[in-house]
Structures are given as structure tokens and as C-alpha cells.
Design an enzyme around this catalytic site. Structure first.
Site, PDB file in Angstrom:
ATOM      1  CE  LYS A  28      45.569  37.081  37.690  1.00 44.75           C
ATOM      2  NZ  LYS A  28      45.806  38.528  37.673  1.00 44.75           N
ATOM      3  CG  ASP A  36      44.532  38.250  41.137  1.00 50.28           C
ATOM      4  OD1 ASP A  36      44.802  39.251  40.458  1.00 50.28           O
ATOM      5  OD2 ASP A  36      43.368  37.820  41.263  1.00 50.28           O
TER       6      ASP A  36
END
Ligand code: 2IT
Length: 449
Positions: A126, A166
Site C-alpha cells: 500500500k 485507492d
């Protein structure tokens, strides 16, 4: 609880005192693994849990860019490469002012298990930045993305690490990031980012994939309960890409999404968010970066509940799809009291552990974990990588069929894993166990590092 599991959790708490979300996910996941570690002492022997709670590496970098007035703005960017045992690191980039290492560590840890559940060869990662896209012009977004990629490009690549979108990062941002990567490398590297536009290597169905996948997952749960989706009402939070995909697929299958929400309230649309006009309006709201869900209420003449979350609304199914920790114990009590028996998490870790444990302890109430129910997004990202490396593109039907099968497999493998450890139909523990076993075995096979 298994003593080794307890020790690892305690150590994570001690070592990461300022990262509550990371502690939260580690506690939630590791407590599910207790029976597995009981049955497999080799995992303790290899300190597998102790290794899995530390990212392989984290990059932190400065990102400077000029705003439209010429003033220099400074942000911090990150990439957390959490676990690469199964394949190239894979996971989204989040642009939001609240981004800090603890948030990206929680997301990267969850991503590792999620990506394992897809059955495809992708590791967990991430990244993102504490950049606030609210109110920024297109040129400002472009300059920020270019500066961000200038700092990041040497640490990623098709076989190394493949970022995607995201929160705050959609197809526009991916386009700018991809363009800068290509400029810096002097090469059109296949599949270095996913969520690309269709004109330059993106996959059909990727924008819809997270929401569609969540509905396919829900369908499997309903089948297990001899129930069907037709005619059901669904309370959804959020109004971004994920909520949009849910509304679209729910409408196609004859269910009605009656709420969507923003940061400062929710709207209740008793007719359902189900016409083309309403669905397109959701896309406009998101791309405007205004973060005003009131716009929907004004446009379609439906009530807006300022400062409230949609969890007090009566619905057959609840699907939190906004962000982390949006459902606390009080919200969970309302959801259970509504008489509904389906709680399908879609945003990453939307539920506090307290609320999650409360709902899981209710007899006959089914809880589905986000790391499984939202895995269709990254799953189709992996299909995008696959199409890119084969230099071709599959039809909408082909990608959708693969997504559908993937979600069926995720529910089936989660249910089977829980069953094998004597936990019954426990989709939360099952997802953690099934996701873990594959990563654990790959790590054992690859030796000590
Ligand atoms: O949370 C997620 O799974 C994502 N943001 C998607 C990641 C991806 O690589 O498509």
C-alpha cells in the site's frame, strides 16, 4: 488464545504505539489464526507471525510541487511493500491528508491476506501521500502525481511492485502517474500500474470490479442461507467508486441501494440509487472532488441527514463502503436491532474490533470481512496485469466471468478453512486462515528472510 499468537500481538502493540489501525488489524487477523498455530508448531518454529507483522520494506519520500499560484507545496509520500512471497507487491495508493505510516501499514497488512485470497500471484503493498485532493485543479493534480512518481519510480516495476488506485486516486491520477513513469523510464512497461484507462492498457470491468465483486460475494452468502437478492434493500455508505459499483450491480439484480453517504451525512433514496442518471451523478460527484453528498439530495429531491451515518436506517443488508472504522459498537447494535442478518464489509476495515466481535457473536447473523468481499478489485487488477503481459485485452464478459468465479472461490475457500478448524460458517476467521496459509507456506518454502 495460543501463547505465541499472544506474544506477537503484545510485541506489535509495544513496537507500534502510535499506529492504532495497524494494531487493530493485527489483533483481528492473528486472533483468528490461533487454532492454526496450535495445529502447526512449525509456524512458531519459523517465527512466521513475527515475520509477517513487519513490512519487507517501507519507502518514505518528499514530494514537492507548485500550486496554480506558483507557491511551492510540500507533502510526504510512502510505499509500504508488506509481503512479496506470493508475487510482485500489489496494492493501491491513497491520497488523503490523514495518510501516515500506520494507516498504510494496516492497509498493506490487510492487502497481503486479500491478495492471497484472490488465488492470483500477487504480494501485498500500500502507498500514498498526505496530499488532499479536495478543491485541487486538474493541473495541480497532474503536477502532484508527476512529483510523486518522480520519487517513487525507482522502487516499482511490473515484476517488483504494481501500484493502483485507492481513496483519492482514480483513473485520472493513474493516467498522470503512468505518463510520468513512462517519461522517466523511457519505456512502455506493461502492467506497472493498474486501473489504467482503456486506451492505454486498462482492463474492462476494473472500475466496476470492487462493487460487482462485493455483490457476487453477497450472492454466495444469500445462496448459503437459501435466500435471494431480488427485492432486498441495501444500506451503503460512501459514494465513491466502490459504492457506485455496488449500486450498479444491485440495480441489475433487482435489489435497491437506499442510502449513500459522504463525510458529513447520508442521503436516503427510497426508490433506490438505480437509474443511469443517478449512477452517472455519483461519478460526477466523485470526480468533482467537492465531497458534497448534499448535491445528490438537491438534485433528486431526497432527504439528507446531516452529520449522521446510515446505520440507523432499516435495510435487509448493510454494506459499509466508505472508509476504515466507520462502524462502531453503537452502530453495530443498531444494525443488529434492525432485524437484518447480513453485514458485508466492503471498505477496508470499516468495523472496530469491538463492533465486529459483537456482530460475530450474534446467532444467525452473518458477517463478511472486507479483505474477502472487496478482493474483486485487486483481483481484476491482477487480471489487468495478465492481459498487459500477454499484450491483449479480454472482453467485458470474459473479465466479468473470471471475477465472478474468483468471488465464488473466495467464499468457498473461506468457508472451508473455517470448517476445517471447527469454527462452522465463520467467513471472518475463514478468510484470515485461508489467506494466511498460502502466504505462510510460500514463506516457509522460500527460506529464512
Ligand atoms: O484496497 C484495495 O484492494 C485497492 N485499493 C485496490 C488495489 C489494487 O491493486 O487494485
Amino acid at each position: 488464545m495460543n501463547a505465541y499468537v499472544e506474544r506477537v500481538i503484545e510485541n506489535v502493540k509495544k513496537k507500534n504505539p502510535y499506529e492504532p489501525e495497524f494494531i487493530q488489524t493485527v489483533e483481528e487477523v492473528l486472533s483468528s489464526l490461533s487454532p492454526v498455530v496450535d495445529a502447526h508448531p512449525e509456524y512458531e518454529q519459523a517465527d512466521l507471525l513475527g515475520r509477517m507483522v513487519i513490512p519487507e520494506r517501507i519507502f518514505t519520500f518528499r514530494v514537492c510541487w507548485q500550486d496554480d499560484s506558483g507557491k511551492v507545496q510540500t507533502n510526504t509520500g510512502y510505499r509500504v511493500q508488506f509481503n512479496g512471497a506470493l508475487g510482485p507487491f500489489k496494492g493501491g495508493l491513497r491520497f488523503a491528508p490523514s495518510v501516515y505510516p500506520g494507516m498504510l501499514k494496516f492497509l498493506g497488512f490487510e492487502q497481503t491476506f486479500k491478495n492471497s485470497l484472490t488465488g492470483l500471484p500477487i504480494g501485498g503493498a500500500k502507498g500514498g501521500a498526505d496530499f488532499d485532493p479536495t478543491g485541487k485543479s486538474d493541473s495541480e493534480i497532474m503536477r502532484f502525481c508527476q512529483a510523486f512518481m518522480t520519487a517513487l519510480y525507482r522502487y516499482i516495476g511490473p515484476d517488483v511492485d504494481v501500484p493502483a488506485g485507492d481513496m483519492g486516486v482514480g483513473s485520472r491520477e493513474i493516467g498522470f502517474l503512468f505518463g510520468q513513469y513512462r517519461r522517466l523510464k523511457g519505456a512502455w512497461e506493461n502492467g506497472v500500474l493498474t486501473g489504467k484507462g482503456l486506451s492505454y492498457g486498462g482492463s474492462l470491468i476494473r472500475p466496476e470490479a470492487t462493487g460487482y465483486g462485493a455483490i457476487y460475494y453477497l450472492n454466495e452468502v444469500l445462496k448459503h442461507e437459501n435466500d435471494t437478492i431480488e427485492g432486498k434493500t441495501i444500506a451503503v455508505s460512501g459514494f465513491g467508486n466502490v459504492a457506485w459499483g455496488i449500486c450498479k450491480k444491485a440495480a441489475a439484480l433487482g435489489a435497491k441501494v437506499v442510502t449513500i453517504s459522504g463525510r458529513n451525512g447520508y442521503v436516503y433514496d427510497k426508490d433506490g440509487v438505480n437509474t443511469e442518471e443517478k449512477l452517472n451523478f455519483m461519478l460526477d460527484m466523485r470526480s468533482s472532488n467537492r465531497h458534497r453528498i448534499e448535491d445528490y439530495a438537491e438534485k433528486f429531491g431526497v432527504p439528507f441527514y446531516k452529520g449522521e451515518k446510515p446505520w440507523g436506517v432499516k435495510a435487509d443488508i448493510y454494506m459499509p463502503s466508505a472508509t476504515q472504522n466507520e462502524v462502531n459498537l453503537d452502530d453495530a447494535k443498531k444494525i443488529v436491532a434492525s432485524g437484518s442478518k447480513y453485514y458485508i464489509e466492503v471498505s477496508n476495515m470499516p468495523t472496530s474490533n469491538e463492533a465486529l466481535n459483537f456482530m460475530r457473536s450474534q446467532k444467525g447473523f452473518i458477517v463478511a470481512p472486507s479483505k474477502a468481499a472487496n478482493a474483486g478489485g485487486v483481483g481484476v487488477s491482477a487480471l489487468e496485469m495478465c492481459q498487459n503481459s500477454e499484450r491483449l485485452s479480454w472482453s467485458e464478459e470474459e473479465v466479468d466471468a473470471q471475477l465472478h468465479r474468483m468471488m465464488e472461490n473466495i467464499v468457498a475457500s473461506s468457508a472451508k478453512a473455517a470448517e476445517e478448524y471447527g469454527l462452522g460458517y465463520d467467513l471472518v476467521a475463514g478468510a484470515n486462515i485461508a489467506g494466511f496459509l498460502k502466504v505462510a507456506d510460500a514463506m516457509l518454502a522460500q527460506g529464512i528472510f
